[in-house]
Design a protein around this motif. Structure first.
Motif, PDB file in Angstrom:
ATOM      1  N   ILE A 286       1.023  -1.306   0.076  1.00  0.00           N
ATOM      2  CA  ILE A 286      -0.004  -0.259  -0.116  1.00  0.00           C
ATOM      3  C   ILE A 286       0.788   1.389  -0.161  1.00  0.00           C
ATOM      4  N   ASP A 287       0.806   2.071  -0.822  1.00  0.00           N
ATOM      5  CA  ASP A 287       1.443   3.427  -0.943  1.00  0.00           C
ATOM      6  C   ASP A 287       0.432   4.601  -1.024  1.00  0.00           C
ATOM      7  N   ARG A 288       0.669   5.665  -0.034  1.00  0.00           N
ATOM      8  CA  ARG A 288      -0.078   6.486   0.379  1.00  0.00           C
ATOM      9  C   ARG A 288      -0.471   7.524  -0.824  1.00  0.00           C
ATOM     10  N   ARG A 289       0.757   7.277  -1.722  1.00  0.00           N
ATOM     11  CA  ARG A 289       0.590   8.468  -2.792  1.00  0.00           C
ATOM     12  C   ARG A 289      -0.780   8.231  -3.712  1.00  0.00           C
ATOM     13  N   TYR A 290      -1.289   6.819  -3.823  1.00  0.00           N
ATOM     14  CA  TYR A 290      -2.331   6.776  -4.502  1.00  0.00           C
ATOM     15  C   TYR A 290      -3.896   6.962  -3.880  1.00  0.00           C
ATOM     16  N   PHE A 291      -3.611   7.534  -2.417  1.00  0.00           N
ATOM     17  CA  PHE A 291      -4.808   7.822  -1.779  1.00  0.00           C
ATOM     18  C   PHE A 291      -5.341   9.330  -2.153  1.00  0.00           C
ATOM     19  N   ARG A 292      -6.639   9.692  -2.247  1.00  0.00           N
ATOM     20  CA  ARG A 292      -7.113  10.724  -2.543  1.00  0.00           C
ATOM     21  C   ARG A 292      -7.452  11.753  -1.235  1.00  0.00           C
ATOM     22  N   PRO A 293      -7.361  12.934  -1.418  1.00  0.00           N
ATOM     23  CA  PRO A 293      -7.604  13.846  -0.385  1.00  0.00           C
ATOM     24  C   PRO A 293      -8.923  13.753   0.022  1.00  0.00           C
ATOM     25  N   THR A 294     -10.097  13.342  -0.757  1.00  0.00           N
ATOM     26  CA  THR A 294     -11.384  13.002  -0.500  1.00  0.00           C
ATOM     27  C   THR A 294     -11.685  11.992  -1.331  1.00  0.00           C
ATOM     28  N   GLU A 295     -12.161  10.872  -0.832  1.00  0.00           N
ATOM     29  CA  GLU A 295     -12.499   9.433  -1.526  1.00  0.00           C
ATOM     30  C   GLU A 295     -13.822   9.575  -1.733  1.00  0.00           C
ATOM     31  N   VAL A 296     -14.287   8.685  -2.892  1.00  0.00           N
ATOM     32  CA  VAL A 296     -15.600   8.304  -2.908  1.00  0.00           C
ATOM     33  C   VAL A 296     -15.697   6.874  -2.288  1.00  0.00           C
ATOM     34  N   ASP A 297     -16.173   6.522  -1.170  1.00  0.00           N
ATOM     35  CA  ASP A 297     -16.185   5.208  -0.612  1.00  0.00           C
ATOM     36  C   ASP A 297     -16.896   3.984  -1.524  1.00  0.00           C
ATOM     37  N   ALA A 298     -18.101   4.465  -1.921  1.00  0.00           N
ATOM     38  CA  ALA A 298     -18.916   3.209  -2.755  1.00  0.00           C
ATOM     39  C   ALA A 298     -19.858   4.076  -3.816  1.00  0.00           C
ATOM     40  N   LEU A 299     -19.841   3.387  -5.053  1.00  0.00           N
ATOM     41  CA  LEU A 299     -20.810   3.870  -5.886  1.00  0.00           C
ATOM     42  C   LEU A 299     -21.478   2.462  -6.332  1.00  0.00           C
ATOM     43  N   GLU A 300     -22.974   2.468  -6.520  1.00  0.00           N
ATOM     44  CA  GLU A 300     -23.558   1.523  -6.885  1.00  0.00           C
ATOM     45  C   GLU A 300     -24.693   1.938  -7.993  1.00  0.00           C
ATOM     46  N   GLY A 301     -25.003   1.619  -9.269  1.00  0.00           N
ATOM     47  CA  GLY A 301     -26.090   2.359  -9.823  1.00  0.00           C
ATOM     48  C   GLY A 301     -27.388   1.610  -9.989  1.00  0.00           C
ATOM     49  N   ASP A 302     -28.294   2.221 -10.304  1.00  0.00           N
ATOM     50  CA  ASP A 302     -29.702   1.649 -10.662  1.00  0.00           C
ATOM     51  C   ASP A 302     -29.894   1.835 -12.005  1.00  0.00           C
ATOM     52  N   PRO A 303     -29.805   0.788 -12.796  1.00  0.00           N
ATOM     53  CA  PRO A 303     -29.920   1.030 -14.199  1.00  0.00           C
ATOM     54  C   PRO A 303     -31.554   0.921 -14.792  1.00  0.00           C
ATOM     55  N   SER A 304     -32.471   0.848 -13.910  1.00  0.00           N
ATOM     56  CA  SER A 304     -33.623   0.376 -14.325  1.00  0.00           C
ATOM     57  C   SER A 304     -34.092   1.314 -15.467  1.00  0.00           C
ATOM     58  N   LYS A 305     -33.972   2.524 -15.448  1.00  0.00           N
ATOM     59  CA  LYS A 305     -34.701   3.361 -16.321  1.00  0.00           C
ATOM     60  C   LYS A 305     -34.088   3.364 -17.875  1.00  0.00           C
ATOM     61  N   ALA A 306     -32.864   3.005 -17.746  1.00  0.00           N
ATOM     62  CA  ALA A 306     -32.100   2.569 -19.167  1.00  0.00           C
ATOM     63  C   ALA A 306     -32.676   1.350 -19.685  1.00  0.00           C
ATOM     64  N   GLU A 307     -32.941   0.444 -18.810  1.00  0.00           N
ATOM     65  CA  GLU A 307     -33.218  -0.818 -19.186  1.00  0.00           C
ATOM     66  C   GLU A 307     -34.688  -0.920 -19.774  1.00  0.00           C
ATOM     67  N   ARG A 308     -35.737   0.294 -19.017  1.00  0.00           N
ATOM     68  CA  ARG A 308     -36.912   0.143 -19.393  1.00  0.00           C
ATOM     69  C   ARG A 308     -37.149   0.866 -20.693  1.00  0.00           C
ATOM     70  N   LEU A 309     -36.258   1.844 -20.763  1.00  0.00           N
ATOM     71  CA  LEU A 309     -36.694   3.112 -21.735  1.00  0.00           C
ATOM     72  C   LEU A 309     -35.795   2.812 -23.305  1.00  0.00           C
ATOM     73  N   LEU A 310     -34.455   2.255 -22.855  1.00  0.00           N
ATOM     74  CA  LEU A 310     -33.716   2.107 -23.910  1.00  0.00           C
ATOM     75  C   LEU A 310     -33.428   0.782 -24.142  1.00  0.00           C
ATOM     76  N   GLY A 311     -34.007  -0.310 -23.421  1.00  0.00           N
ATOM     77  CA  GLY A 311     -33.797  -1.618 -23.861  1.00  0.00           C
ATOM     78  C   GLY A 311     -32.264  -2.062 -23.646  1.00  0.00           C
ATOM     79  N   TRP A 312     -31.736  -1.230 -22.682  1.00  0.00           N
ATOM     80  CA  TRP A 312     -30.179  -1.744 -22.669  1.00  0.00           C
ATOM     81  C   TRP A 312     -29.896  -2.472 -21.166  1.00  0.00           C
ATOM     82  N   LYS A 313     -28.919  -3.189 -21.352  1.00  0.00           N
ATOM     83  CA  LYS A 313     -28.459  -4.173 -20.164  1.00  0.00           C
ATOM     84  C   LYS A 313     -27.084  -4.386 -20.183  1.00  0.00           C
ATOM     85  N   ALA A 314     -26.504  -4.255 -19.002  1.00  0.00           N
ATOM     86  CA  ALA A 314     -25.094  -4.773 -19.205  1.00  0.00           C
ATOM     87  C   ALA A 314     -24.974  -6.154 -19.419  1.00  0.00           C
TER      88      ALA A 314
END
Ligand code: NAP
Ligand code: G4F
Length: 340
Positions: free
Chosen positions: A278-306
């Motif tokens: 672990i190298d402190r140089r790769y830490f950010r001054p402010t971190e985004v701890d967690a991101l999880e998306g809800d793609p249901s609008k794109a699935e419904r209206l665009l017919g898109w799915k990962a």
């Protein structure tokens, strides 16, 4: 035959998007920056296509900050669709270069919108803005189009401004302007300093005997990682909709950096405890701890799915990096099994 303009065509997404649009019969124009060395390696598949009889990809020197040359280009090629992918896209680097990051990611988008506002008096045009899940920052939970933005980096703040500018040009001038709020997406063409690729490439170098250790930052951060090839299809679908709108594009599942590291190590029989520091140089001054998306609008209206999920994505990227360093992926039974 439709014409598209892509800014950021030399990047990960630009290269997949150019391939997708050419496959759909578009003539694609790409804006590239002058560099002292070749910067079109991600586009080599397109240039090497032996069936290509006419130039389906035309590259133009320019810069998203130079609205005069962009305006001249737009009026010359008269695009039906414009995809604005240009950005200084590295979150950690944006803390070192906040003003430059804002100029490219925000003012660049605004300049392009102004060019299109003028051009759209002559001919209808559709605009796609590459917005980012980083805009949610500190907001918790499963993130959708209605979740608030709480950005935590100069990059994310610039992207929030470009997002709202895109909405404003839609509402104020009736421009077909849409945001794709894309969660992290990766591929064998991902920039080498983003964490997924840094890990797959780092492991490949260790197995090839070129490196002995891998230096990383915060292993606890969680991201919703998908495949760039799937996500450029979503960009295209967003511009084919009946009306301009904003869409979350995500897989709907999140994992930690540690999960990615463990999975990749397991696939090639390495012990992360022995090779990662672990190298402190790769830490950010402010971190985004967690991101999880809800793609249901794109699935419904665009017919898109990962389509490509976490495990398959890791296997694809590892196999590609091993190949680059002359190591046969088939030597690793678990990896070979995942590759099918
Ligand atoms: P990338 O690989 O870093 O590509 C960025 C592109 O922007 C490159 O072609 C780069 O050109 C170009 N660029 C940078 N500054 C420019 C300038 N001043 N004028 C013109 N072009 C410039 O990024 P990516 O992963 O493909 O992402 C594409 C877009 O989606 C970016 O806007 C990014 O912020 C956004 N985004 C990405 C993700 C993701 O997970 N990948 C998620 C959400 C949003 P050079 O090759 O010359 O550097
Ligand atoms: O791979 P990352 O640098 O991607 P990040 O910061 O999530 O940004 C990417 O995704 C955004 C979409 O949400 C895009 F808008 C943006 O343009 C870019 O494509 O870092 C992911 C996580 C972070 O929490 C970081 O702190 O990995 C952590 N991490 C741990 N060690 C590391 C490292 N990140 C990098 N780059 N390098 C490390 O050694």
């Amino acid at each position: 035959m439709k014409t598209a303009l892509i800014t950021g065509v030399t990047g990960q997404d630009g290269s997949y998007l150019a391939e997708l649009l050419i496959g759909k019969g578009y003539v694609v124009h790409g804006l590239i920056r002058r560099a002292s060395t070749f910067n079109t390696h991600r586009l080599s598949n397109i240039f090497q296509d032996p069936h290509s009889d006419s130039p389906r990809l035309v590259l133009h020197y320019g810069d998203i900050l130079d609205s005069d040359s962009t305006a001249t280009l737009v009026h010359r090629i008269e695009p039906d669709e414009v995809y604005n992918l240009a950005a200084q896209s590295h979150v950690r680097v944006s803390f070192d270069m906040p003003v430059y990051t804002a100029e490219v990611a925000y003012v660049g988008a605004l300049r392009l919108l102004e060019v299109l506002r003028n051009f759209s008096g002559r001919r209808p045009v559709r605009f796609y803005q590459a917005s980012s899940s980083e805009m949610y920052g500190d907001t918790r939970g499963r993130l959708s189009e209605t979740s608030p933005f709480r950005p935590r980096s100069p990059y994310a703040i610039a992207k929030v401004a470009a997002y709202w500018q895109t909405v404003n040009y839609r509402e104020a001038y009736g421009l077909f302007a849409a945001n794709g709020i894309l969660f992290n997406h990766e591929s064998p063409r991902r920039g080498e300093t983003f964490v997924t690729r840094k890990i797959t490439r780092g492991l490949a170098m260790i197995l090839a005997g070129r490196e002995r250790a891998l230096y990383l930052g915060n292993l606890e951060a969680r991201r919703d990682w998908g495949f760039a090839g799937d996500y450029v299809d979503a960009m295209w679908r967003i511009l084919q909709a009946d009306r301009p709108d904003d869409f979350v594009i995500a897989t709907g599942a999140s994992h930690s950096v540690r999960d990615w590291l463990r999975l990749c190590c397991d696939l090639v029989g390495l012990d992360p405890e022995r090779i990662v520091s672990i190298d402190r140089r790769y830490f950010r001054p402010t971190e985004v701890d967690a991101l999880e998306g809800d793609p249901s609008k794109a699935e419904r209206l665009l017919g898109w799915k990962a389509q490509v999920r976490f495990e398959r994505l890791a296997a694809m990227m590892l196999a590609s990096d091993l190949g680059d360093f002359g190591v046969d992926p088939q030597r690793y039974p678990e990896l070979a099994e995942r590759l099918g």
